[in-house]
Design a protein around this motif. Structure first.
Motif, PDB file in Angstrom:
ATOM      1  N   LEU A 280       0.852  -1.066  -0.056  1.00 23.12           N
ATOM      2  CA  LEU A 280       0.037  -0.020   0.210  1.00 23.12           C
ATOM      3  C   LEU A 280       0.941   1.119   0.088  1.00 23.12           C
ATOM      4  CD1 LEU A 280      -2.621  -0.811   2.880  1.00 23.12           C
ATOM      5  CD2 LEU A 280      -2.888  -1.046   0.251  1.00 23.12           C
ATOM      6  N   THR A 281       0.572   2.147  -0.892  1.00 24.36           N
ATOM      7  CA  THR A 281       1.382   3.359  -1.003  1.00 24.36           C
ATOM      8  C   THR A 281       0.348   4.572  -0.963  1.00 24.36           C
ATOM      9  OG1 THR A 281       1.343   3.479  -3.304  1.00 24.36           O
ATOM     10  CG2 THR A 281       3.136   2.459  -2.385  1.00 24.36           C
ATOM     11  N   PHE A 282       0.794   5.751  -0.165  1.00 25.18           N
ATOM     12  CA  PHE A 282      -0.007   7.006  -0.059  1.00 25.18           C
ATOM     13  C   PHE A 282       0.788   8.135  -0.573  1.00 25.18           C
ATOM     14  CE2 PHE A 282      -1.487   3.694   2.944  1.00 25.18           C
ATOM     15  CZ  PHE A 282      -2.956   3.607   2.734  1.00 25.18           C
ATOM     16  N   ASP A 283       0.187   8.720  -1.381  1.00 21.44           N
ATOM     17  CA  ASP A 283       0.883  10.137  -2.037  1.00 21.44           C
ATOM     18  C   ASP A 283       0.385  11.448  -1.415  1.00 21.44           C
ATOM     19  OD1 ASP A 283       2.424   8.207  -3.483  1.00 21.44           O
ATOM     20  OD2 ASP A 283       1.811   9.122  -5.470  1.00 21.44           O
ATOM     21  N   ASP A 284       1.142  12.380  -1.387  1.00 20.56           N
ATOM     22  CA  ASP A 284       0.697  13.751  -1.439  1.00 20.56           C
ATOM     23  C   ASP A 284       0.726  14.512  -0.013  1.00 20.56           C
ATOM     24  OD1 ASP A 284       0.929  13.474  -4.001  1.00 20.56           O
ATOM     25  OD2 ASP A 284      -1.102  14.046  -4.657  1.00 20.56           O
ATOM     26  N   GLY A 285       0.953  13.371   1.033  1.00 20.37           N
ATOM     27  CA  GLY A 285       0.719  14.097   2.330  1.00 20.37           C
ATOM     28  C   GLY A 285       1.964  14.630   3.006  1.00 20.37           C
TER      29      GLY A 285
ATOM     30  N   THR B 180       3.879   2.467   2.674  1.00 15.30           N
ATOM     31  CA  THR B 180       4.839   3.465   2.118  1.00 15.30           C
ATOM     32  C   THR B 180       4.231   4.679   1.957  1.00 15.30           C
ATOM     33  OG1 THR B 180       6.270   1.640   1.348  1.00 15.30           O
ATOM     34  CG2 THR B 180       6.442   3.958   0.421  1.00 15.30           C
ATOM     35  N   PHE B 181       4.602   5.982   2.534  1.00 20.53           N
ATOM     36  CA  PHE B 181       4.123   7.179   2.484  1.00 20.53           C
ATOM     37  C   PHE B 181       5.015   8.072   1.547  1.00 20.53           C
ATOM     38  CE2 PHE B 181       1.985   5.511   5.942  1.00 20.53           C
ATOM     39  CZ  PHE B 181       0.620   5.987   6.052  1.00 20.53           C
ATOM     40  N   CYS B 182       4.494   8.593   0.511  1.00 21.04           N
ATOM     41  CA  CYS B 182       5.343   9.329  -0.386  1.00 21.04           C
ATOM     42  C   CYS B 182       5.052  10.744  -0.111  1.00 21.04           C
ATOM     43  CB  CYS B 182       5.059   8.947  -1.927  1.00 21.04           C
ATOM     44  SG  CYS B 182       5.332   7.290  -2.309  1.00 21.04           S
ATOM     45  N   MET B 183       5.923  11.632   0.515  1.00 15.72           N
ATOM     46  CA  MET B 183       5.494  12.890   0.953  1.00 15.72           C
ATOM     47  C   MET B 183       5.874  13.992   0.209  1.00 15.72           C
ATOM     48  SD  MET B 183       6.340  12.164   5.361  1.00 15.72           S
ATOM     49  CE  MET B 183       5.452  11.096   6.088  1.00 15.72           C
ATOM     50  N   LEU B 184       5.110  15.020   0.431  1.00 17.68           N
ATOM     51  CA  LEU B 184       5.488  16.242  -0.281  1.00 17.68           C
ATOM     52  C   LEU B 184       6.386  17.016   0.595  1.00 17.68           C
ATOM     53  CD1 LEU B 184       2.351  17.332  -2.151  1.00 17.68           C
ATOM     54  CD2 LEU B 184       4.456  16.200  -3.266  1.00 17.68           C
ATOM     55  N   GLY B 185       7.661  17.574   0.304  1.00 16.49           N
ATOM     56  CA  GLY B 185       8.227  18.573   1.317  1.00 16.49           C
ATOM     57  C   GLY B 185       7.338  19.695   1.937  1.00 16.49           C
ATOM     58  N   ASN B 186       6.705  20.226   0.983  1.00 13.60           N
ATOM     59  CA  ASN B 186       6.010  21.362   1.575  1.00 13.60           C
ATOM     60  C   ASN B 186       4.883  21.097   2.590  1.00 13.60           C
ATOM     61  OD1 ASN B 186       7.457  23.395  -0.019  1.00 13.60           O
ATOM     62  ND2 ASN B 186       5.873  23.515  -1.474  1.00 13.60           N
ATOM     63  N   ASN B 187       4.647  19.773   2.815  1.00 10.81           N
ATOM     64  CA  ASN B 187       3.693  19.394   3.807  1.00 10.81           C
ATOM     65  C   ASN B 187       4.368  18.747   5.232  1.00 10.81           C
ATOM     66  OD1 ASN B 187       1.824  20.029   2.088  1.00 10.81           O
ATOM     67  ND2 ASN B 187       0.972  17.962   1.473  1.00 10.81           N
ATOM     68  N   VAL B 188       5.602  18.338   4.974  1.00  9.40           N
ATOM     69  CA  VAL B 188       6.237  17.644   6.141  1.00  9.40           C
ATOM     70  C   VAL B 188       6.321  18.754   7.208  1.00  9.40           C
ATOM     71  CG1 VAL B 188       8.428  16.850   6.749  1.00  9.40           C
ATOM     72  CG2 VAL B 188       7.481  16.059   4.735  1.00  9.40           C
ATOM     73  N   GLY B 189       6.750  19.819   7.111  1.00  9.16           N
ATOM     74  CA  GLY B 189       6.919  20.882   8.065  1.00  9.16           C
ATOM     75  C   GLY B 189       5.456  21.217   8.870  1.00  9.16           C
ATOM     76  N   PRO B 190       4.431  21.383   8.236  1.00  9.57           N
ATOM     77  CA  PRO B 190       3.115  21.812   9.081  1.00  9.57           C
ATOM     78  C   PRO B 190       2.762  20.438   9.786  1.00  9.57           C
ATOM     79  CG  PRO B 190       3.003  22.705   6.856  1.00  9.57           C
ATOM     80  CD  PRO B 190       4.398  22.155   6.641  1.00  9.57           C
TER      81      PRO B 190
ATOM     82  N   LEU C  20      -1.525   2.429  -5.290  1.00 11.84           N
ATOM     83  CA  LEU C  20      -1.392   3.800  -5.276  1.00 11.84           C
ATOM     84  C   LEU C  20      -2.915   4.365  -4.747  1.00 11.84           C
ATOM     85  CD1 LEU C  20      -0.079   6.788  -5.667  1.00 11.84           C
ATOM     86  CD2 LEU C  20      -0.928   6.500  -8.107  1.00 11.84           C
ATOM     87  N   MET C  21      -2.723   5.002  -3.511  1.00  4.22           N
ATOM     88  CA  MET C  21      -3.865   5.783  -3.046  1.00  4.22           C
ATOM     89  C   MET C  21      -3.255   7.092  -2.693  1.00  4.22           C
ATOM     90  SD  MET C  21      -6.066   2.959  -0.946  1.00  4.22           S
ATOM     91  CE  MET C  21      -4.524   2.256  -0.355  1.00  4.22           C
ATOM     92  N   HIS C  22      -3.933   7.938  -1.944  1.00  4.45           N
ATOM     93  CA  HIS C  22      -3.602   9.376  -1.423  1.00  4.45           C
ATOM     94  C   HIS C  22      -3.900   9.397  -0.027  1.00  4.45           C
ATOM     95  CE1 HIS C  22      -3.459   9.366  -5.971  1.00  4.45           C
ATOM     96  NE2 HIS C  22      -2.401  10.469  -5.809  1.00  4.45           N
ATOM     97  N   ASP C  23      -3.192  10.203   0.558  1.00  6.51           N
ATOM     98  CA  ASP C  23      -3.495  10.628   1.989  1.00  6.51           C
ATOM     99  C   ASP C  23      -3.365  12.051   2.093  1.00  6.51           C
ATOM    100  OD1 ASP C  23      -0.624  10.618   1.818  1.00  6.51           O
ATOM    101  OD2 ASP C  23      -0.457  10.725   3.897  1.00  6.51           O
ATOM    102  N   GLY C  24      -3.053  12.940   1.177  1.00  6.93           N
ATOM    103  CA  GLY C  24      -3.018  14.358   1.029  1.00  6.93           C
ATOM    104  C   GLY C  24      -3.518  14.769  -0.374  1.00  6.93           C
ATOM    105  N   GLY C  25      -3.457  16.082  -0.626  1.00  7.13           N
ATOM    106  CA  GLY C  25      -3.656  16.659  -1.943  1.00  7.13           C
ATOM    107  C   GLY C  25      -5.177  17.077  -2.025  1.00  7.13           C
ATOM    108  N   GLY C  26      -5.965  16.986  -0.948  1.00  2.00           N
ATOM    109  CA  GLY C  26      -7.413  17.115  -1.005  1.00  2.00           C
ATOM    110  C   GLY C  26      -8.217  16.470  -0.299  1.00  2.00           C
ATOM    111  N   ASN C  27      -9.325  16.399  -0.222  1.00  5.66           N
ATOM    112  CA  ASN C  27     -10.401  15.720   0.394  1.00  5.66           C
ATOM    113  C   ASN C  27     -10.228  14.098   0.209  1.00  5.66           C
ATOM    114  OD1 ASN C  27     -12.574  14.191   1.696  1.00  5.66           O
ATOM    115  ND2 ASN C  27     -14.170  16.058   1.282  1.00  5.66           N
ATOM    116  N   ARG C  28      -9.502  13.501   1.433  1.00  8.46           N
ATOM    117  CA  ARG C  28      -9.201  11.900   1.341  1.00  8.46           C
ATOM    118  C   ARG C  28     -10.325  11.302   2.259  1.00  8.46           C
ATOM    119  NH1 ARG C  28      -8.153  13.342  -3.212  1.00  8.46           N
ATOM    120  NH2 ARG C  28      -6.217  14.030  -3.759  1.00  8.46           N
TER     121      ARG C  28
END
Length: 229
Positions: free
Chosen positions: A52-57, A77-87, A197-205
């Motif tokens: 299982l992989t989750f993108d955009d969180g 596995t969590f594929c993270m966006l750098g801009n989201n890691v700090g918040p 491929l699934m998503h934990d960020g980038g919109g309403n999840r």
């Protein structure tokens, strides 16, 4: 030793993936960002394994996903966006603490095929440093936004000692097709060695969250073991 039916099917499926005929881009801009190549990690395709992989969180939905994974004793596995890691620093640290894998997914989710080498490298390096500063772990895996890459950008990524991660099952959960549809796409598309491929960020999840328990339960019922991508 003769190959079992599952073994032969697994190798055939893995070959199709490497050839780039199984995976497809999975974001609203996918029509503008054609994927040119994929590299799927070998997940022992001869065995009934699935990742299982989750993108955009990370995002506000990530803790809910982590709760479900924990209840089901599943790692992802969590594929993270750098801009989201700090918040969402506490959430990023929880991902590591609970034994999941970190994946660099760029700083701001651009189409890498439209970036210069310098800009592509900055996206990767900035995110590596940001994730490390928050979690004290450096990702060893990279996933291209939209799955869009070419030989030039893959060279840039590999120069940072990162393995490129694609997928074999696209739930298209970003389109919010309904929880039952997300689960159906994940389960029906899975073959031994699959990367979902699934998503934990980038919109309403919320639909992704609501679908996850059933997805895990049905895959387990089919005899699949969950592994890290």
């Amino acid at each position: 030793m003769r190959l079992t039916r599952n073994l032969a099917a697994g190798f055939a499926f893995a070959s199709a993936v490497v050839a780039g005929v199984v995976a497809a881009p999975s974001a609203p801009a996918q029509a503008q960002a054609q994927t040119t190549s994929f590299e799927i990690v070998d997940l022992a395709a001869a065995k009934k394994t699935v990742a299982l992989t989750f993108d955009d969180g990370p995002s506000k939905y990530t803790p809910q996903i982590l709760d479900i994974l924990k209840r089901n004793k599943v790692k992802a596995t969590f594929c993270m966006l750098g801009n989201n890691v700090g918040p969402y620093a506490a959430t990023a640290r929880r991902v590591v603490r609970e034994g999941h894998r970190l994946c660099n997914h760029s700083r701001s989710h651009p189409n890498f095929t439209k970036l210069s080498n310098t800009a592509a490298r900055n996206q990767v390096v900035w995110t590596q440093n940001k994730i490390y500063s928050v979690t004290k772990v450096r990702p060893k895996v990279f996933r291209f936004p939209y799955g869009a890459s070419n030989s030039r950008t893959r060279t840039v990524v590999r120069a940072q000692n990162l393995r490129i991660l694609g997928w074999t099952v696209d739930t298209r959960d970003w389109s919010r097709p309904g929880t039952a549809t997300i689960t159906s796409r994940a389960v029906k598309g899975t073959r031994p060695g699959a990367v979902i491929l699934m998503h934990d960020g980038g919109g309403n999840r919320s639909q992704t969250v609501a679908s996850l328990n059933a997805t895990i339960r049905q895959l387990k019922a089919k005899g699949y073991t969950f592994v890290l991508a």
